[in-house]
Design an enzyme around this catalytic site. Sequence first.
Site, short mmCIF file in Angstrom:
data_model
loop_
_atom_site.label_atom_id
_atom_site.label_comp_id
_atom_site.label_asym_id
_atom_site.label_seq_id
_atom_site.Cartn_x
_atom_site.Cartn_y
_atom_site.Cartn_z
N HIS A 39 4.72 0.02 0.05
CA HIS A 39 5.48 -0.73 1.03
C HIS A 39 4.59 -1.78 1.68
O HIS A 39 3.37 -1.78 1.50
CB HIS A 39 6.09 0.20 2.09
CG HIS A 39 5.11 1.15 2.71
ND1 HIS A 39 4.62 2.27 2.05
CD2 HIS A 39 4.53 1.17 3.94
CE1 HIS A 39 3.79 2.93 2.85
NE2 HIS A 39 3.72 2.28 4.00
N ASP A 61 0.77 5.22 1.89
CA ASP A 61 0.09 5.92 2.98
C ASP A 61 -0.63 7.14 2.40
O ASP A 61 -0.02 7.94 1.70
CB ASP A 61 1.09 6.36 4.05
CG ASP A 61 1.71 5.17 4.78
OD1 ASP A 61 1.13 4.07 4.72
OD2 ASP A 61 2.78 5.35 5.39
N ARG A 104 7.31 -8.55 16.06
CA ARG A 104 7.70 -7.22 15.61
C ARG A 104 6.63 -6.22 16.03
O ARG A 104 5.44 -6.45 15.82
CB ARG A 104 7.87 -7.18 14.09
CG ARG A 104 8.24 -5.80 13.54
CD ARG A 104 8.62 -5.86 12.07
NE ARG A 104 8.97 -4.52 11.57
CZ ARG A 104 8.15 -3.73 10.90
NH1 ARG A 104 6.91 -4.14 10.61
NH2 ARG A 104 8.55 -2.53 10.50
N HIS A 148 0.84 -1.19 0.00
CA HIS A 148 0.00 0.00 0.00
C HIS A 148 0.88 1.25 0.00
O HIS A 148 2.08 1.16 0.23
CB HIS A 148 -0.90 0.02 1.25
CG HIS A 148 -0.12 0.10 2.53
ND1 HIS A 148 0.58 -0.97 3.06
CD2 HIS A 148 0.10 1.15 3.39
CE1 HIS A 148 1.18 -0.60 4.18
NE2 HIS A 148 0.91 0.68 4.41
#
Length: 336
Positions: free
Chosen positions: A261, A205, A271, A203
């Site tokens: 990304h 941002d 994570r 996607h």
Amino acid sequence: MVVASPAPIQTEQIRDIELPIIDLLAERSQVSKLLVKACEEFGFFKVINHGIPDETITKIEEESFKFFAKPASDKQQAGPADPYGYGSKNIGFNGDIGQVEYLLLRTNPLSISHKSKCISNHPNKFSFAVIGYIEEVRKLACQILDLIAEGLWVPDTPVFSRLISDIDSDSLLRLNHYPPFNPKNNGDRSATSFHHQIGFGEHTDPQILTILRSNGVQGLQISLEEGVWVPVSPYPTTAFCVNVGDLLQAMTNGRFLSVRHRAIVNSHKSRLSIAYFGAPSLCSIISCLPKLATIQKPPLYRSFTWAEFKRATYSRQLGESRLNLFSTFDDVENGE
């Protein structure tokens, strides 16, 4: 779009590229130049000597891990995401899924204080940590945006930062937790699945600028060309990762890149990533800066409000483009 799935497209390539690391304490004019260059060439970069206290980072990371360590039934009390609140695997409203659980919060202190009551057993401690962190990353985002404006020789230096410092800013904070993925426990023993389990699908941002912090576990990948993914090293661990959003691409007339990304799940470690999405108020009008439009390169996008763009974002799947919906080329083709 590639909806998050156990295996990637087989034609994908992985390429190692080091993102620029920019020292914010270096000579100001040089920093401005480096920031502009990074936004043009990569759309992503890292900053060091950012001034955010270690204590502020530690507090929000501790509160985040405390929440994600809770039993699923307790976490569900902070959901379902509407889009704000707690979500697990389902991302948005249009069928996107990933190996992630998250908290999406407004950055308004009153909203955080209210929401913290169903997030933490110690809501004051949680809200204090989150509000303190937001104050620091907002300042960092404004500093970076002002430096970028200087590097572009824009007469009105706060033209970008003013949008996210507005009291009615629609900025967000997202806490993402990617648990370790073991394919043996998920009925898939293929090596491809093991190395490429998607945590958060590809996607861009939609906002102006994103400030990202992670806990030193690798997972972020960016795509600078179709089918090629670049793993972003989590080092130096003191750095923040920064990326251009769709609105900044529009305001710079395509000079800056809002790059696709995604997040890949680590097979051994959890994570945690904390993303601040700097956004304007809903009624803010987004348009190309006059200095960045010429007869040779007229505005690539028509003017629009953040509310319009946000509606377009939420009505589409994660990986679908939104900026092309506002292209001036479509207006020309349609005779508008």
